[in-house]
Write a protein that holds these residues in place. Structure first.
Motif, short mmCIF file in Angstrom:
data_model
loop_
_atom_site.label_atom_id
_atom_site.label_comp_id
_atom_site.label_asym_id
_atom_site.label_seq_id
_atom_site.Cartn_x
_atom_site.Cartn_y
_atom_site.Cartn_z
N TYR A 1 -9.11 -6.42 2.54
CA TYR A 1 -7.76 -6.27 1.98
C TYR A 1 -7.84 -5.87 0.50
O TYR A 1 -7.07 -5.01 0.05
N ASN B 1 -6.32 -2.57 -1.10
CA ASN B 1 -5.41 -2.59 -2.25
C ASN B 1 -5.90 -1.67 -3.36
O ASN B 1 -5.10 -0.99 -4.03
N PRO C 1 1.45 -6.82 -6.42
CA PRO C 1 2.40 -6.49 -5.36
C PRO C 1 3.83 -6.70 -5.81
O PRO C 1 4.11 -7.40 -6.78
N VAL D 1 1.06 1.39 2.43
CA VAL D 1 0.54 0.02 2.56
C VAL D 1 0.39 -0.41 4.01
O VAL D 1 -0.65 -0.93 4.41
#
Length: 402
Positions: free
Chosen positions: A263, A267, A304, A346
């Protein structure tokens, strides 16, 4: 010794006043009796003692079903729960920083493991990763601060011209002011004692900057320490599980850690896309410092929910020094990009990185950000991946055989 109410009768048959002291012979007899009792207790204790239990056999336990024990345990449970809740509320700020640092440490673990494959000590690998992160942040600040200051000065010099354009109804700003009453809204927002409001605003901004700086350094330090001790933390967590289930817990825990690492990599990829897109847009429209602003957008995009929005506002304000239409177009560009990032980039990138459906990523980010704020949005996708693993490995097999 208890005295009689009227008199004490001696062996001679005479009465004695209760206030008279006992004779010495009676006191000696009482002492002998007490010594005999103690001697008998010592003898009984010696008989009870053996090689395995030198302090004697325990008596019967207190019944846990007695009303007293039930009330005592219930009151103790309520008190402990209340105090625990108060502690969590008081330490919520520190716990958020600790959770963020632990998340970053797990995300950086693949990079440390990659360095350790070349027989590098873990301490050296952690030091290299930490220096790389700190060096990247320091290099960005060194590149970004001078142009930001220069652009702020240029904006302050051009501000009187913008004010003059607002009063000119033939200009673009004048037409916008006539339609949306920009000057009136700004005056109403400032209002009152302008100097005191500016002073309080500067003090508030200073507090925010200092708090953010202290929190950033705290997270960096905690991340380094947690990254160095991560294998020990894992062993401690696995040790707390039953031995019969420990191998399966280790497999599931390692899989969840791997998804967190993927993850973080995903990102970074989305942030790279945001930085490259910003660089190409600014270069095409002649906005100054496109490289620095592209790096800034990439870094802000790691945060985020609010990161890309804040970066878009900053870049749009800097584009205002070129011209108002370019600034408006830049703002529209970031609005469109934000929609594409949230609902296309995303879900696709993160869905492949953590192997969960795109719909689940959107729902997880929305729920996490709403319920737990910044930290919730940050860990929402890996948390959804962890829940997916737990469901597939524990709940679904039981339901299939139920």
């Amino acid at each position: 010794m208890q005295r009689a109410e009227e008199a004490v009768i001696h062996d001679s048959g005479h009465t004695r006043d209760p206030q008279d002291p006992l004779p010495s012979d009676a006191m000696a007899d009482d002492a002998d009796t007490e010594a005999d009792l103690i001697a008998e207790a010592h003898a009984e204790a010696a008989d009870l003692a053996d090689d395995n239990q030198v302090l004697g056999t325990p008596g019967p336990p207190v019944s846990r079903r007695s009303p007293f024990m039930i009330g005592l345990l219930g009151a103790a449970g309520v008190a402990v729960t209340y105090e625990l809740g108060q502690f969590l509320l008081a330490a919520s700020g520190v716990l958020v920083l600790l959770g963020l640092a632990l998340f970053l440490a797990i995300g950086l673990e693949p990079a440390v493991s990659w360095l350790m494959r070349s027989r590098m000590p873990r301490a050296l690998a952690v030091a290299i990763i930490a220096l790389a992160v700190i060096g990247g942040i320091g290099g960005f600040l060194a590149l970004a601060i001078p142009p930001v200051v220069a652009q702020a000065e240029a904006f302050s010099h051009q501000l009187p011209g913008y004010v003059a354009q607002i009063h000119d109804h033939s200009s673009t700003l004048g037409r916008l002011d006539a339609r949306f009453h920009i000057e009136q809204r700004v005056t109403a927002a400032v209002g009152g004692d302008t100097q005191s409001k500016m002073t309080s605003g500067l003090l508030g901004a200073g507090k925010v900057v200092l708090s953010a700086t202290a929190s950033t350094f705290t997270v960096l330090i905690l991340t380094v320490y947690l990254l160095a001790d991560l294998p020990r933390i894992r062993r401690l967590a696995y040790r707390l599980t039953p031995a019969s289930r420990r191998p399966r817990v280790i497999l599931i825990g390692d899989e969840i850690s791997a998804k967190v690492g993927r993850y973080v990599l995903g990102n970074l990829m989305t942030s790279l896309i945001a930085g490259v897109g910003t660089f190409m847009w600014l270069l095409a429209f002649g906005v100054p410092y496109p490289i620095v602003l592209g790096i800034m957008v990439a870094i802000f995009d790691l945060i985020p929910v609010v990161g890309s929005t804040i970066a878009g506002i900053i870049v749009s304000l800097i584009a205002l020094t070129v011209s108002l239409p370019i600034a408006i177009a830049t703002a529209v560009f970031y609005v469109v990009y934000r929609l594409l990032e949230d609902y296309l980039i995303v879900p696709r990138v993160m869905g492949r990185a953590v192997d969960i459906p795109a719909t689940a990523t959107i729902v997880a980010v929305l729920i996490g950000g709403t319920a737990f704020g910044l930290l919730g949005a940050l860990v929402a996708i890996p948390a959804a991946a962890a829940i997916d693993i737990l469901l597939r490995e524990t709940l679904y097999p039981r339901l299939d055989h139920a």
